[in-house]
Scaffold this motif. Structure first.
Motif, mmCIF file in Angstrom:
data_model
loop_
_atom_site.group_PDB
_atom_site.id
_atom_site.type_symbol
_atom_site.label_atom_id
_atom_site.label_comp_id
_atom_site.label_asym_id
_atom_site.label_seq_id
_atom_site.Cartn_x
_atom_site.Cartn_y
_atom_site.Cartn_z
ATOM 1 N N ARG A 94 86.200 70.325 44.193
ATOM 2 C CA ARG A 94 86.532 70.071 42.785
ATOM 3 C C ARG A 94 86.137 68.648 42.406
ATOM 4 O O ARG A 94 85.553 68.398 41.353
ATOM 5 N N ALA A 95 86.420 67.702 43.298
ATOM 6 C CA ALA A 95 86.088 66.295 43.036
ATOM 7 C C ALA A 95 84.573 66.119 42.904
ATOM 8 O O ALA A 95 84.098 65.414 42.009
ATOM 9 N N HIS A 96 83.794 66.750 43.780
ATOM 10 C CA HIS A 96 82.329 66.638 43.710
ATOM 11 C C HIS A 96 81.800 67.258 42.429
ATOM 12 O O HIS A 96 80.904 66.723 41.777
ATOM 13 N N ARG A 98 83.476 67.613 39.560
ATOM 14 C CA ARG A 98 83.878 66.771 38.421
ATOM 15 C C ARG A 98 83.042 65.504 38.352
ATOM 16 O O ARG A 98 82.675 65.045 37.277
ATOM 17 N N CYS A 99 82.713 64.947 39.500
ATOM 18 C CA CYS A 99 81.936 63.704 39.527
ATOM 19 C C CYS A 99 80.535 63.964 38.967
ATOM 20 O O CYS A 99 80.027 63.178 38.155
ATOM 21 N N TYR A 102 80.672 64.370 35.255
ATOM 22 C CA TYR A 102 80.807 63.053 34.632
ATOM 23 C C TYR A 102 79.432 62.391 34.507
ATOM 24 O O TYR A 102 79.069 61.859 33.462
ATOM 25 N N TYR A 103 78.621 62.509 35.556
ATOM 26 C CA TYR A 103 77.256 61.951 35.542
ATOM 27 C C TYR A 103 76.415 62.637 34.466
ATOM 28 O O TYR A 103 75.736 61.999 33.665
ATOM 29 N N HIS B 52 75.981 56.650 41.372
ATOM 30 C CA HIS B 52 76.273 55.565 40.447
ATOM 31 C C HIS B 52 76.197 54.181 41.081
ATOM 32 O O HIS B 52 76.046 53.199 40.372
ATOM 33 N N VAL B 65 84.788 59.990 47.436
ATOM 34 C CA VAL B 65 85.104 60.563 46.123
ATOM 35 C C VAL B 65 84.910 59.428 45.115
ATOM 36 O O VAL B 65 85.443 58.334 45.300
ATOM 37 N N CYS B 66 84.143 59.697 44.063
ATOM 38 C CA CYS B 66 83.799 58.650 43.097
ATOM 39 C C CYS B 66 84.394 58.928 41.726
ATOM 40 O O CYS B 66 84.842 60.046 41.466
ATOM 41 N N GLU B 67 84.343 57.915 40.856
ATOM 42 C CA GLU B 67 84.877 57.972 39.489
ATOM 43 C C GLU B 67 86.397 57.967 39.485
ATOM 44 O O GLU B 67 87.046 58.889 39.997
ATOM 45 N N ASN B 70 88.551 60.945 38.374
ATOM 46 C CA ASN B 70 88.278 62.003 39.330
ATOM 47 C C ASN B 70 89.081 61.750 40.612
ATOM 48 O O ASN B 70 89.684 62.673 41.178
ATOM 49 N N TYR B 74 91.978 63.974 42.380
ATOM 50 C CA TYR B 74 91.792 64.347 43.784
ATOM 51 C C TYR B 74 93.036 63.987 44.602
ATOM 52 O O TYR B 74 93.519 64.794 45.404
#
Lengths: 232, 220
Positions: A94-96, A98-99, A102-103, B52, B65-67, B70, B74
């Motif tokens: 889910r995190a990947h 969403r990231c 966002y990009y 990024h 995990v980025c942002e 987010n 998480y």
């Protein structure tokens, strides 16, 4: 399942963010009433339901407004988790997802917009280069996330298919008007195949707006056409 | 039992990184802190955040995990047995929280830069935009101690790091946020009573001095 009168979507034709929400409503077989918004003459409904941003889409569920396309997508996924799930279950996946979303929305999409809006040919070329780099990155992401499947979500359409797929009509339009393939068969073969699979998916095919809607939306963007062309 | 290894890669002044610090502290999750020099980015950062090349990055059992928003979701979704939960259980309330967090995230930082990096009219525009955003958000607190209710939630954690920048904005823009948004400043002071916030927010004067230095750096 939500009844038609309970769910309303305020939107405008060419907006990819509206298309995105329509994809999910279709995939989850949610009936809804579509209210067309004139963005050049914003309605009382839009101004009062979304005072912060005054943008489409706005989803009304039992008259409660929800704004921001990605927020709406997650909301729909949470109220009907068992009908065509959109986001994966695992927190890291889910995190990947969403990231990357966002990009796509905060970096890639603004490049597409700048490319369309700028009349400076050098800046247009700069944007083109950035978009080509972005598409290459998305091609890599697709290979990783699809795990051999047809879509980002694997065998079924998932979150990133909806997040990126809403731009497919625009990508086609860029090819027609600018002769620029945002997703190119030679440079991005897997993404190009993904695009074809999306276009031929019944739920997506029925939702992507027509070329005429894109052209009208395009003409409406301020500052694009010089004033003498507006009344042509 | 798998040992959890959590690393936060950050730069001290980043309001986005402070969000993650507060979240980890609120849930009592042990972590290692790694300071990244943003003026000399390491190859480590580009390995863990190739898209990024930015901070913050949370590395959990070697998976990045980025942002910041987010990362907050998480953390909430991974450590489900640790309170407080940053998002409520009702889908509509969750959507509202996500909307406001997203709104703050997209609008506030960019508008605030006009105050301390812009000159003349741009500064005034920045000040007005920031006040508009803060007043809109202030309206959402109501009678609750926090946006999240009795505990810090997603919106509280998203917004409170900017409190360290109020002094900078007020000094550059020549205005008082407390005069314009008294309820918001009262909320901020309640947040600061929490240990997780107090230990995670950089000193406002240090931020002001840093921004003065940055302005000189960009002017060259």
């Amino acid at each position: 399942m939500a009844k038609k009168c309970e769910m309303k979507l305020l939107g405008s034709g060419g907006s990819p963010f509206v298309t995105r929400v329509k994809f999910v409503l279709k995939l989850k077989s949610i009936d809804y009433e579509y209210i067309k918004e004139d963005l050049a003459n914003k309605s009382e409904l839009l101004l009062t339901s979304n005072p912060g941003l005054q943008k489409v889409p706005v989803l009304f569920h039992e008259n409660e407004p929800i704004s921001e396309s990605l927020v709406i997508v997650e909301y729909l996924d949470e109220i009907l988790p068992n009908v065509h799930p959109i986001l994966p279950l695992n927190p890291l996946d889910r995190a990947h997802n969403r990231c990357l979303a966002y990009y796509i929305d905060t970096v890639y999409c603004p490049w597409l917009k700048k490319f369309m809006l700028t009349r400076d040919s050098e800046k247009k070329e700069d944007m083109k280069r950035l978009i080509i780099g972005g598409s290459a990155m998305l091609e890599e992401a697709f290979v990783k996330l699809s795990k051999g499947g047809t879509f980002f979500g694997g065998d079924e359409i998932g979150y990133l298919d909806v997040v990126l797929g809403c731009y497919l009509g625009w990508f086609k339009f860029y090819g027609i008007v600018f002769g620029f393939n945002v997703i190119d068969e030679a440079r991005n073969p897997r993404l190009a195949q993904w695009g074809k699979s999306m276009w031929s998916h019944e739920a997506i095919m029925s939702v992507i707006p027509s070329d005429e809607i894109y052209m009208n939306f395009f003409k409406m963007l301020p500052g694009f056409l010089p004033p003498r062309h507006v009344h042509a | 039992m798998v040992k959890e290894k959590v690393v936060l890669v950050n730069f001290w002044s980043s309001p986005f990184g402070s969000r993650v610090k507060i979240a980890l502290e609120e849930k009592g999750i042990p972590y290692e802190y790694k300071e990244e020099d943003l003026f000399n980015k390491s190859s480590f950062l580009s390995t863990i955040n190739p898209v990024h090349n930015k901070v913050p990055v949370l590395v959990h059992n070697q998976k990045p995990v980025c942002e910041s928003l987010n990362i907050l979701e998480y953390i909430d979704e991974t450590w489900t047995d640790l309170s407080p939960r940053f998002l409520p259980s009702d889908p509509h309330q969750r959507a509202l929280a996500r909307f406001w967090a997203d709104f703050i995230d997209k609008e506030l930082y960019e508008s605030s830069k006009k105050i301390y990096r812009g000159i003349g009219e741009e500064q005034v525009i920045g000040k007005n935009e920031v006040l508009r955003i803060l007043k809109l958000v202030e309206g959402e607190i109501g009678d609750k101690p926090f946006f999240g209710g009795d505990n810090l939630g997603l919106v509280d954690i998203t917004l409170i790091p900017f409190y360290s920048r109020f002094y900078t904005w007020e000094t550059f823009g020549k205005f008082s946020i407390e005069e314009e948004c008294p309820n918001l400043v009262a909320w901020a002071k309640r947040c600061l009573q929490k240990e997780s916030v107090a230990k995670s927010l950089p000193d406002p004067i240090k931020i002001y001095e840093f921004i003065l230095d940055l302005n000189k750096y960009f002017a060259k």
